[in-house]
Design an enzyme around this catalytic site. Sequence first.
Site, short mmCIF file in Angstrom:
data_model
loop_
_atom_site.label_atom_id
_atom_site.label_comp_id
_atom_site.label_asym_id
_atom_site.label_seq_id
_atom_site.Cartn_x
_atom_site.Cartn_y
_atom_site.Cartn_z
N HIS A 61 -15.53 -8.86 0.45
CA HIS A 61 -15.42 -7.75 1.41
C HIS A 61 -16.81 -7.37 1.92
O HIS A 61 -17.84 -7.81 1.38
CB HIS A 61 -14.75 -6.54 0.74
N TYR A 105 -1.04 -11.33 3.76
CA TYR A 105 -1.35 -10.49 2.60
C TYR A 105 -0.61 -9.15 2.72
O TYR A 105 -0.01 -8.65 1.75
CB TYR A 105 -2.86 -10.30 2.58
N LYS A 156 2.21 -7.35 0.32
CA LYS A 156 2.04 -6.01 -0.24
C LYS A 156 3.23 -5.09 0.13
O LYS A 156 3.67 -4.28 -0.68
CB LYS A 156 0.73 -5.39 0.25
N SER A 163 -2.30 -1.94 -0.42
CA SER A 163 -3.55 -1.90 0.35
C SER A 163 -3.29 -1.15 1.66
O SER A 163 -2.19 -1.17 2.19
CB SER A 163 -3.98 -3.32 0.65
N SER A 164 -4.36 -0.57 2.21
CA SER A 164 -4.20 0.16 3.48
C SER A 164 -3.87 -0.79 4.64
O SER A 164 -3.47 -0.33 5.71
CB SER A 164 -5.47 0.95 3.79
N CYS A 165 -4.02 -2.11 4.43
CA CYS A 165 -3.71 -3.04 5.53
C CYS A 165 -2.20 -3.22 5.73
O CYS A 165 -1.79 -3.96 6.62
CB CYS A 165 -4.40 -4.37 5.33
N1 LIG Z 1 -10.99 -4.76 -3.36
C1 LIG Z 1 -10.48 -4.00 -2.40
O1 LIG Z 1 -11.20 -3.56 -1.48
C2 LIG Z 1 -9.04 -3.65 -2.41
C3 LIG Z 1 -8.16 -4.09 -3.38
N2 LIG Z 1 -6.84 -3.73 -3.32
C4 LIG Z 1 -5.87 -4.17 -4.33
O2 LIG Z 1 -6.30 -3.82 -5.62
C5 LIG Z 1 -5.87 -4.81 -6.57
C6 LIG Z 1 -7.06 -5.32 -7.35
O3 LIG Z 1 -8.00 -5.91 -6.44
P1 LIG Z 1 -9.47 -6.34 -6.91
O4 LIG Z 1 -9.74 -5.80 -8.25
O5 LIG Z 1 -10.37 -6.02 -5.77
O6 LIG Z 1 -9.33 -7.91 -6.97
P2 LIG Z 1 -10.18 -8.96 -7.84
O7 LIG Z 1 -10.15 -10.25 -7.12
O8 LIG Z 1 -11.51 -8.37 -8.18
O9 LIG Z 1 -9.34 -9.07 -9.18
C7 LIG Z 1 -8.07 -9.63 -9.22
C8 LIG Z 1 -7.77 -10.09 -10.62
O10 LIG Z 1 -6.48 -10.70 -10.65
C9 LIG Z 1 -6.56 -11.92 -11.35
N3 LIG Z 1 -5.59 -12.86 -10.81
C10 LIG Z 1 -5.46 -13.24 -9.52
N4 LIG Z 1 -4.47 -14.14 -9.39
C11 LIG Z 1 -3.96 -14.34 -10.63
C12 LIG Z 1 -2.94 -15.16 -11.14
N5 LIG Z 1 -2.24 -15.98 -10.35
N6 LIG Z 1 -2.69 -15.13 -12.47
C13 LIG Z 1 -3.42 -14.33 -13.28
N7 LIG Z 1 -4.40 -13.52 -12.86
C14 LIG Z 1 -4.68 -13.53 -11.54
C15 LIG Z 1 -7.97 -12.42 -11.09
O11 LIG Z 1 -8.36 -13.34 -12.08
P3 LIG Z 1 -9.32 -14.58 -11.67
O12 LIG Z 1 -10.50 -13.94 -10.98
O13 LIG Z 1 -9.63 -15.22 -12.96
O14 LIG Z 1 -8.49 -15.42 -10.73
C16 LIG Z 1 -8.78 -11.12 -11.14
O15 LIG Z 1 -9.14 -10.78 -12.45
C17 LIG Z 1 -5.17 -5.88 -5.76
O16 LIG Z 1 -3.79 -5.65 -5.76
C18 LIG Z 1 -5.71 -5.68 -4.35
O17 LIG Z 1 -4.82 -6.15 -3.40
C19 LIG Z 1 -6.35 -2.93 -2.32
C20 LIG Z 1 -7.18 -2.47 -1.33
C21 LIG Z 1 -8.58 -2.77 -1.30
C1 LIG Z 2 -9.50 -4.25 1.88
C2 LIG Z 2 -9.05 -5.06 3.05
O1 LIG Z 2 -10.01 -6.08 3.33
C3 LIG Z 2 -9.73 -6.97 4.42
O2 LIG Z 2 -9.84 -6.33 5.63
P1 LIG Z 2 -11.09 -5.64 6.25
O3 LIG Z 2 -10.93 -4.17 6.19
O4 LIG Z 2 -11.31 -6.20 7.59
O5 LIG Z 2 -12.25 -5.97 5.22
P2 LIG Z 2 -13.66 -6.65 5.17
O6 LIG Z 2 -14.39 -5.90 4.12
O7 LIG Z 2 -13.62 -8.11 5.00
O8 LIG Z 2 -14.33 -6.38 6.61
C4 LIG Z 2 -14.55 -5.10 7.12
C5 LIG Z 2 -15.31 -5.15 8.42
O9 LIG Z 2 -16.66 -5.54 8.12
C6 LIG Z 2 -17.08 -6.57 9.00
N1 LIG Z 2 -18.13 -7.36 8.35
C7 LIG Z 2 -19.42 -7.43 8.80
N2 LIG Z 2 -20.14 -8.28 8.06
C8 LIG Z 2 -19.28 -8.74 7.09
C9 LIG Z 2 -19.43 -9.66 6.03
O10 LIG Z 2 -20.50 -10.22 5.79
N3 LIG Z 2 -18.35 -9.87 5.23
C10 LIG Z 2 -17.14 -9.26 5.46
N4 LIG Z 2 -16.09 -9.51 4.62
N5 LIG Z 2 -16.96 -8.40 6.50
C11 LIG Z 2 -18.02 -8.15 7.29
C12 LIG Z 2 -15.79 -7.32 9.29
O11 LIG Z 2 -15.92 -8.11 10.46
C13 LIG Z 2 -14.81 -6.17 9.44
O12 LIG Z 2 -14.91 -5.63 10.73
C14 LIG Z 2 -8.31 -7.45 4.46
O13 LIG Z 2 -8.31 -8.76 4.90
C15 LIG Z 2 -7.51 -7.09 3.29
O14 LIG Z 2 -7.85 -7.89 2.20
C16 LIG Z 2 -7.70 -5.69 2.82
O15 LIG Z 2 -6.82 -5.07 2.29
#
Ligand SMILES: NC(=O)C1=CN([C@@H]2O[C@H](COP(=O)(O)OP(=O)(O)OC[C@H]3O[C@@H](n4cnc5c(N)ncnc54)[C@H](OP(=O)(O)O)[C@@H]3O)[C@@H](O)[C@H]2O)C=CC1
Ligand SMILES: C[C@H]1O[C@H](OP(=O)(O)OP(=O)(O)OC[C@H]2O[C@@H](n3cnc4c(=O)[nH]c(N)nc43)[C@H](O)[C@@H]2O)[C@@H](O)[C@@H](O)C1=O
Length: 322
Positions: free
Chosen positions: A182, A139, A143, A110-112
């Site tokens: 998010h 987190y 990563k 992740s970019s974080c």
């Molecule tokens: N979404 C985003 O904005 C971003 C995502 N990423 C990375 O991309 C990847 C995918 O993320 P994303 O698709 O958004 O996440 P989701 O939460 O949508 O999906 C994650 C999946 O992993 C499964 N999972 C989680 N924990 C377990 C476990 N202990 N055993 C088996 N299965 C598990 C979940 O199943 P279940 O729901 O049934 O628990 C789910 O299907 C991650 O590595 C994340 O960190 C990186 C940057 C941004």
């Molecule tokens: C992908 C990235 O996602 C997480 O980080 P983040 O970039 O801060 O992501 P976010 O989508 O939750 O928020 C983005 C911005 O948006 C604002 N914001 C406004 N209103 C809402 C709101 O209603 N919900 C959320 N979630 N944010 C809100 C919020 O306050 C922030 O300023 C990591 O923890 C980590 O998991 C990671 O890798």
Amino acid sequence: MKTHLNKRIYVAGHRGLVGSAIVRTLRKRDYTNIVTRTHAEMELTDQAQVRAFFESEQIDEVYLAAARVGGIHANNTYPAEFIYDNLMVQANVIHEAWRAGVKRLLFLGSSCIYPRMSQQPIKEEYLMSGSLEPTNEPYAIAKIAGIKMCESYHRQYGSDFRSVMPTNLYGPGDNYHPENSHVIPALIRRFHEAKMNGAEKVTIWGTGEPRREFLYVDDMADACVHVMELDRETYDLNTSPMLSHINVGTGEDVTIREVAEVIRRAVGFKGSIEFDTSKPDGTPRKLLDTGKLAQLGWRPGMRLSDGIVETYRHFQQETVRA
Ligand SMILES: NC(=O)C1=CN([C@@H]2O[C@H](COP(=O)(O)OP(=O)(O)OC[C@H]3O[C@@H](n4cnc5c(N)ncnc54)[C@H](OP(=O)(O)O)[C@@H]3O)[C@@H](O)[C@H]2O)C=CC1
Ligand SMILES: C[C@H]1O[C@H](OP(=O)(O)OP(=O)(O)OC[C@H]2O[C@@H](n3cnc4c(=O)[nH]c(N)nc43)[C@H](O)[C@@H]2O)[C@@H](O)[C@@H](O)C1=O
């Protein structure tokens, strides 16, 4: 005979936002031998289950898209789960994939992972050059450990384990939980409900000033397959000897206020927006430098405004995961 299209590919997390898009992309490209397990079928934090799976399934390649994932509030509220689950899932999958002789693996970071006050746009080599954003440090630490595992298994055993660092993602199949999601899915749901209920105002967390880069999930999946299809020599040539990860993003960012306005228009909410500054902003800015991936021949296809319209269309059709 096995061709590249019928190698056995395990997509971990195939029901999540990214995993489901990777499966769609692989199928579109005619990969025929995709292996999946739901969370109920295999608990990835349990090493014995992961070992038994790899010992019996003869997997050739792994896309590791299973993780504990959430937005700023979830990361800030459940730090123990974010560090424990992610360390365990990735340690089990990477280690057992190595034991079973998996030929290639892609880890999603992740970019974080980058410092909170990093120079912008963020290059891969800025990793560990400063302190992390406190709301998601556990987190991010997990990563970073995942990247370092892939690098270490490559260095010691020659395993072809790669990493990509996605920016903030959105698209069909997202988590629309009101607090734990998010920002894009959270606001799609909030604006939609406000429209349906005839509300006058929608509240947005923080100041609206932080900047984020958003990538449509099908572009992300396409980038994952692109990176996995590179031969190892090309991959190594484009990463530095000590850093193996590659950024994935659009190269453009917007403020939270701007993205909220795009969502408001897409949903058709006519009321106003207010900001709740008691909620955290998180990192002020995290714009990735995507030069490396561009050099490797990949560019995103979806514009943010189009991606949000498309996501809202899906949201209206999907059973909301909340
Ligand atoms: N979404 C985003 O904005 C971003 C995502 N990423 C990375 O991309 C990847 C995918 O993320 P994303 O698709 O958004 O996440 P989701 O939460 O949508 O999906 C994650 C999946 O992993 C499964 N999972 C989680 N924990 C377990 C476990 N202990 N055993 C088996 N299965 C598990 C979940 O199943 P279940 O729901 O049934 O628990 C789910 O299907 C991650 O590595 C994340 O960190 C990186 C940057 C941004
Ligand atoms: C992908 C990235 O996602 C997480 O980080 P983040 O970039 O801060 O992501 P976010 O989508 O939750 O928020 C983005 C911005 O948006 C604002 N914001 C406004 N209103 C809402 C709101 O209603 N919900 C959320 N979630 N944010 C809100 C919020 O306050 C922030 O300023 C990591 O923890 C980590 O998991 C990671 O890798």
